[in-house]
Design an enzyme around this catalytic site. Sequence first.
Site, PDB file in Angstrom:
ATOM      1  N   GLU A   1     115.404 -59.342 -92.673  1.00 45.03           N
ATOM      2  CA  GLU A   1     114.066 -59.529 -92.113  1.00 45.03           C
ATOM      3  C   GLU A   1     112.995 -58.880 -92.995  1.00 45.03           C
ATOM      4  O   GLU A   1     111.912 -58.523 -92.533  1.00 45.03           O
ATOM      5  CB  GLU A   1     114.026 -58.974 -90.696  1.00 45.03           C
ATOM      6  CG  GLU A   1     114.996 -59.695 -89.772  1.00 45.03           C
ATOM      7  CD  GLU A   1     115.060 -59.098 -88.386  1.00 45.03           C
ATOM      8  OE1 GLU A   1     114.118 -59.306 -87.618  1.00 45.03           O
ATOM      9  OE2 GLU A   1     116.054 -58.428 -88.078  1.00 45.03           O
TER      10      GLU A   1
ATOM     11  N   SER B   1     116.343 -61.400 -85.237  1.00 46.22           N
ATOM     12  CA  SER B   1     115.754 -62.679 -85.655  1.00 46.22           C
ATOM     13  C   SER B   1     116.735 -63.847 -85.604  1.00 46.22           C
ATOM     14  O   SER B   1     116.622 -64.797 -86.355  1.00 46.22           O
ATOM     15  CB  SER B   1     115.167 -62.568 -87.066  1.00 46.22           C
ATOM     16  OG  SER B   1     113.991 -61.803 -87.045  1.00 46.22           O
TER      17      SER B   1
ATOM     18  N   SER C   1     102.279 -63.037 -83.401  1.00 46.68           N
ATOM     19  CA  SER C   1     103.543 -62.666 -82.760  1.00 46.68           C
ATOM     20  C   SER C   1     103.344 -62.491 -81.260  1.00 46.68           C
ATOM     21  O   SER C   1     102.237 -62.230 -80.778  1.00 46.68           O
ATOM     22  CB  SER C   1     104.084 -61.368 -83.358  1.00 46.68           C
ATOM     23  OG  SER C   1     104.394 -61.529 -84.724  1.00 46.68           O
TER      24      SER C   1
END
EC number: 6.3.2.4
Length: 348
Positions: free
Chosen positions: A15, A185, A320
């Site tokens: 990530e 993720s 986000s």
Amino acid sequence: MVLRVGVLFGGCSGEHEVSICSAQAITQALLDAANQGKYEVVPFYIQKNGLWQTGELAQTVLESGVPADKAAGDASLWMFPAEVTQVDVWFPVLHGPNGEDGTIQGLLKLMQVPFVGCGVLASAIGMDKLAMKTGFAQAGLPQVKYLAVSRSEVWSNPCVFPKLCDQIEATLGYPCFIKPANLGSSVGIAKVRTRSELEAALDNAASYDRRLIVEAGVIAREVECAVLGNDQPKASVVGEITFDSDFYDYETKYTAGKADLQIPAALPAEISSRIQEMAVQAFKAIDGAGIARVDFFYVEATGEILLNEINTMPGFTATSMYPQLWAASGISFPALVDQLVQLAQERR
């Protein structure tokens, strides 16, 4: 007094690029007009090979969004940049292993300088899905059915693996989800519907982690709630993720237009209220601090609310879910970042 905030980003995980995007947004918020004169940002970039960089290279990565080449420094000569001694508050924006799992939190704790977010224990529990589920079960929070699996069971002699698959089919059935226990993720996650898919997914997940989790599939809406605070945490409005793909995988999460966020979610008031209560309970169950996003399944057919997982350092770009949930709750992005720094100092 101007606070020097060490924004720590990049890291040794899959990530890495997401972390850079989060750091860009947080840096901009710290230097926003609303926080004018309060903060000086010192960027600390951790390359994929583990080498810490500051100064011109870190600033270049932060501004461009492009990771540095591994050749930019010799990791065998690893040492802290001298600038670490000048930091008043750390803001670690590291997602996944080696950043969100308690390792960097332990290092920052040894420095005896306050840092944003959860401590060692909460970060470790929040990263390890099996430890997390054990903690939630102890707190009496409802979850989907699951089984713990080890890499050694998957990569074992020919007699053990078929029995493992038999157990999964008998206990959880299809569809079910295979997940590495310590990745974020949606990396390494697969939804399976047949024996052959199950065998392949277990083998693939075992290449990422020695601890795996297999979860029963449910027909449910995926909803999320943000938590902010230390000893008296508060919950945001509830948001919902909708998407056309088979499940909320890596491509769906990070490809523009693949998923939609509905904030606030169109839910009955009593359901939203219960989700907010459970989010705070989950946060307290792991001894959370500062920040977390808690994910749920809402089974509309039965009214059940099932806790999925907690994320102790969620994605933090302006688009986000975490900052958007707080924006819908009345806290702007710059104000949110400011509060997180204050919470870090408070918990020291």
